[in-house]
Structures are given as C-alpha cells and as structure tokens.
Design a protein around this motif. Structure first.
Motif, mmCIF file in Angstrom:
data_model
loop_
_atom_site.group_PDB
_atom_site.id
_atom_site.type_symbol
_atom_site.label_atom_id
_atom_site.label_comp_id
_atom_site.label_asym_id
_atom_site.label_seq_id
_atom_site.Cartn_x
_atom_site.Cartn_y
_atom_site.Cartn_z
ATOM 1 N N ALA A 138 0.804 -1.224 0.000
ATOM 2 C CA ALA A 138 0.000 0.000 0.000
ATOM 3 C C ALA A 138 0.833 1.268 0.000
ATOM 4 C CB ALA A 138 -0.932 -0.002 1.222
ATOM 5 N N ILE A 139 1.933 1.302 0.740
ATOM 6 C CA ILE A 139 2.681 2.558 0.858
ATOM 7 C C ILE A 139 3.326 2.967 -0.466
ATOM 8 C CG2 ILE A 139 4.737 3.580 1.919
ATOM 9 C CD1 ILE A 139 3.902 2.377 4.542
ATOM 10 N N PRO A 140 4.051 2.087 -1.157
ATOM 11 C CA PRO A 140 4.612 2.530 -2.452
ATOM 12 C C PRO A 140 3.540 2.882 -3.475
ATOM 13 C CG PRO A 140 5.705 0.543 -1.670
ATOM 14 C CD PRO A 140 4.516 0.731 -0.806
ATOM 15 N N LEU A 141 2.527 2.025 -3.615
ATOM 16 C CA LEU A 141 1.496 2.291 -4.611
ATOM 17 C C LEU A 141 0.674 3.522 -4.231
ATOM 18 C CD1 LEU A 141 0.193 -1.294 -5.476
ATOM 19 C CD2 LEU A 141 1.622 0.200 -6.866
ATOM 20 N N ILE A 152 -1.457 -9.099 0.673
ATOM 21 C CA ILE A 152 -1.475 -8.347 -0.593
ATOM 22 C C ILE A 152 -2.838 -7.702 -0.811
ATOM 23 C CG2 ILE A 152 -1.418 -8.618 -3.105
ATOM 24 C CD1 ILE A 152 0.791 -10.683 -2.713
ATOM 25 N N VAL A 153 -3.889 -8.452 -0.571
ATOM 26 C CA VAL A 153 -5.231 -7.903 -0.772
ATOM 27 C C VAL A 153 -5.540 -6.848 0.297
ATOM 28 C CG1 VAL A 153 -7.681 -8.484 -0.854
ATOM 29 C CG2 VAL A 153 -6.013 -9.993 -1.919
ATOM 30 N N MET A 154 -5.049 -7.034 1.505
ATOM 31 C CA MET A 154 -5.193 -5.987 2.514
ATOM 32 C C MET A 154 -4.517 -4.703 2.053
ATOM 33 S SD MET A 154 -4.594 -8.046 6.097
ATOM 34 C CE MET A 154 -4.133 -6.540 6.937
ATOM 35 N N GLY A 155 -3.333 -4.833 1.442
ATOM 36 C CA GLY A 155 -2.657 -3.656 0.915
ATOM 37 C C GLY A 155 -3.470 -2.955 -0.156
ATOM 38 N N ILE A 156 -4.098 -3.735 -1.029
ATOM 39 C CA ILE A 156 -4.962 -3.143 -2.060
ATOM 40 C C ILE A 156 -6.141 -2.419 -1.413
ATOM 41 C CG2 ILE A 156 -6.478 -3.688 -4.009
ATOM 42 C CD1 ILE A 156 -4.634 -6.039 -4.644
ATOM 43 N N ALA A 157 -6.663 -2.997 -0.336
ATOM 44 C CA ALA A 157 -7.832 -2.409 0.317
ATOM 45 C C ALA A 157 -7.508 -1.078 0.989
ATOM 46 C CB ALA A 157 -8.403 -3.391 1.346
ATOM 47 N N ILE A 158 -6.281 -0.884 1.476
ATOM 48 C CA ILE A 158 -5.954 0.358 2.182
ATOM 49 C C ILE A 158 -5.266 1.377 1.290
ATOM 50 C CG2 ILE A 158 -5.794 -0.846 4.382
ATOM 51 C CD1 ILE A 158 -2.799 -0.698 4.207
ATOM 52 N N ILE A 159 -5.055 1.055 0.020
ATOM 53 C CA ILE A 159 -4.478 2.037 -0.903
ATOM 54 C C ILE A 159 -5.307 3.323 -0.948
ATOM 55 C CG2 ILE A 159 -4.170 2.504 -3.377
ATOM 56 C CD1 ILE A 159 -2.884 -0.207 -3.659
#
Length: 319
Positions: free
Chosen positions: A110-113, A177-184
C-alpha cells in the motif's frame, strides 16, 4: 417647603418598569442560542470520549477476570494459542505474529502504490484525469472486506501458486497483498490532500531554479507535506492491524507462531470473530480471552498512533 412638596409629588407619582431595548433583547437571545449550540457541540464531542472510555472499561474489566486465571507473563511469552483444546494454552505471540506479518505485507503493497498514486494525482494528472480517478479510488475503499477476502481466496492466491509452487491454499501472503490493495485509497487520498495543501509558491520557486516536475515533487512537495503523508501511513497501519474478514477468509485461521508470509496463520481480530460466533460458552475463560486479545490489539494500535504523533510533530517542526 419646596422640598416637602417635591417629595409629596414623587410619592404620588406612578413609575413604569424599565424596559430592555429591542437591540439588547435580541443580543441576549442570540447569546442564549450560542450557549445552547455550544452545549450541543460539546455533547457531540463528548460522545466519542465516552465511547472510548466505555470500550476501555469493558476490555479492562473482562481482561482482569481472564488474568486472574492466566498469568500475564504466560500470556505474553507462551508460543502456543490453543484455547479450544483440552490442554489449553493462552500465549498471544502466535496471534501477534500473524497480525504483524499480514500488516507488514499490506504496507509493503500500500505505501509505495498509494504514495505513487498521490504524487501522480497531485503533481502530474490533468484536472479531468484527477476527477475521473478519484471516484474509482473512493469506490475501491467502499468495497466490503468480505468481498476482498474471497477475491484473495479465489483470485490472488491461485495466481501466487503459479509462481510459488507448494504455496498453501490459505496463507498470509495472499491475505496481506489484498489488505494492501484495500488500504491504498486511505493512503493515496490523504497523501494527495497533504501534497495539494503545499503552497504553489514553493513549486514556482523550484521551477524558477530549473527543477523539473519530478524533482519538484520529490525534493520540495513531499518534504513539505511529510507530516500529512505520515498521517496517511499511520491510518493505513491502523486499518491493516484491525482488518478482520480478509484474514479470516484467506489467511487460514490457524494460530501458528511464524513470521513466514507463505504459511497460514491467525490474527487477533480473526480469533475474536471465531470465538464470537459461538465456539466457546459465554463466561468461560476461553470466551474471556477475546477481551484480553482485544486489549492487546488496542494497546498495539495506541502505541502506533503515539509513535506516529511524535514523528509527525518532529517533521512538522522541521519543515
């Protein structure tokens, strides 16, 4: 004699009561209305405080009954979490490891994206593009977490298995990975707002010195907006630590003491959901363990927020 006549005339005179002018009456009424509005606003602000105090009180009270049976040292150091077994162990480390591992994987995504999206929307995107992309980001943030969980289970994990042979069907990597997509959306939206709040004069000064758009964004805008960007990261961390349904569906619900993201594991919030569904009788020591786990999660979130507060204050003073 004249004074006596004057006194008699005053005694016989009738006095009308003093009347407040219309202007003063309106002013007093407005003052009363302001007081009422102030009281309502104070009550609204007090709701959040009272709610927080109530949550803390419930967690501490129920956790006290738990810790009268399970020693705190054993709770913090035992590497086994088996409250559903006959030989019950109540070590929080397996749940803590699962929570931290999935959160770290989510932040790596999430942080880089999120930061890249924020830089593009703030510094490079045309207004029409920005107006088109922002609603999609907000829509991404509004998708229910249970949908993300099944997306991880039926799409992301099978794709990962193509590149990682032997990857279990439930694992922390796919869930993270999906958690990262969710918090983007949380990271990108708040970071973009912080960047757009930087005065245009700072950008113009950079352009006047010969800086490109990318150099201005990286060397001028980001340092100036670093306090707000860090706030976005902290919100993302808090969102990842407290995530429930994605890890409950895709991470495996197995309390393994491991930091290997390719292994299945269970997080604190997922365990609370499992017990709340009725696996343990109400009032038992196993049931009370969810309050101890919830208190641990709350303390973890509090420490993250406190650390983030000091970091934000430091960079706000520096810039």
């Amino acid at each position: 004699m004249q004074d006596a006549n004057s006194i008699e005339s005053l005694e016989g005179a009738s006095f009308e009561p003093l009347k407040v002018s219309d202007r003063l009456a309106r002013k007093a009424l407005r003052h009363t209305k302001e007081r009422v509005i102030e009281a309502l606003l104070f009550a609204a602000a007090g709701v959040s405080v009272l709610t927080t105090v109530g949550i803390v009180w419930v967690l501490v009270r129920e956790s006290y009954h738990f810790f009268t049976v399970v020693p705190i040292w054993s709770f913090l150091t035992d590497t086994m979490w088996t409250p559903l077994f006959a030989d019950a162990h109540y070590g929080i480390l397996p749940l803590l490891a699962g929570t931290l591992t999935t959160s770290l994987v989510a932040l790596v995504v999430a942080i880089p994206l999120g930061t890249t999206i924020a830089i593009y929307l703030s510094e490079f995107a045309r207004p029409a593009v920005r107006e088109a992309v922002k609603p999609f980001l907000e829509l991404l943030g509004g998708i229910p977490s249970i949908v993300y969980g099944y997306f991880a289970l039926v799409v992301v994990i099978p794709l990962l298995q193509l590149f990682i042979p032997g990857l279990p069907g439930f694992n922390m990597l796919g869930a993270g990975i999906v958690m990262g997509i969710a918090i983007i959306p949380y990271v990108s939206s708040l970071a973009e707002d912080a960047m757009r709040a930087v005065p245009m004069s700072m950008r113009e000064g950079s352009y006047a010195m010969g800086g490109t758009k990318f150099q201005t964004a990286v060397r001028v805008v980001i340092p100036a907006a670093l306090s707000g960007i860090l706030s976005a990261y902290i919100l993302g961390v808090s969102r990842a630590v407290g995530e429930t349904m994605i890890v409950a569906v895709a991470a495996g619900m197995q309390p393994n003491f491991t930091m290997n993201p390719t292994e299945p594991a269970q997080t604190i919030s997922a365990y609370i959901v499992q017990v709340a569904l009725g696996d343990l009788p109400h009032g038992s020591i196993g049931y009370q363990s969810i309050f101890a786990a919830g208190l641990s999660l709350m303390v973890m979130t509090l420490l993250l927020n406190v650390a983030g507060h000091f970091v934000r204050r430091r960079y706000r003073e520096a810039y």
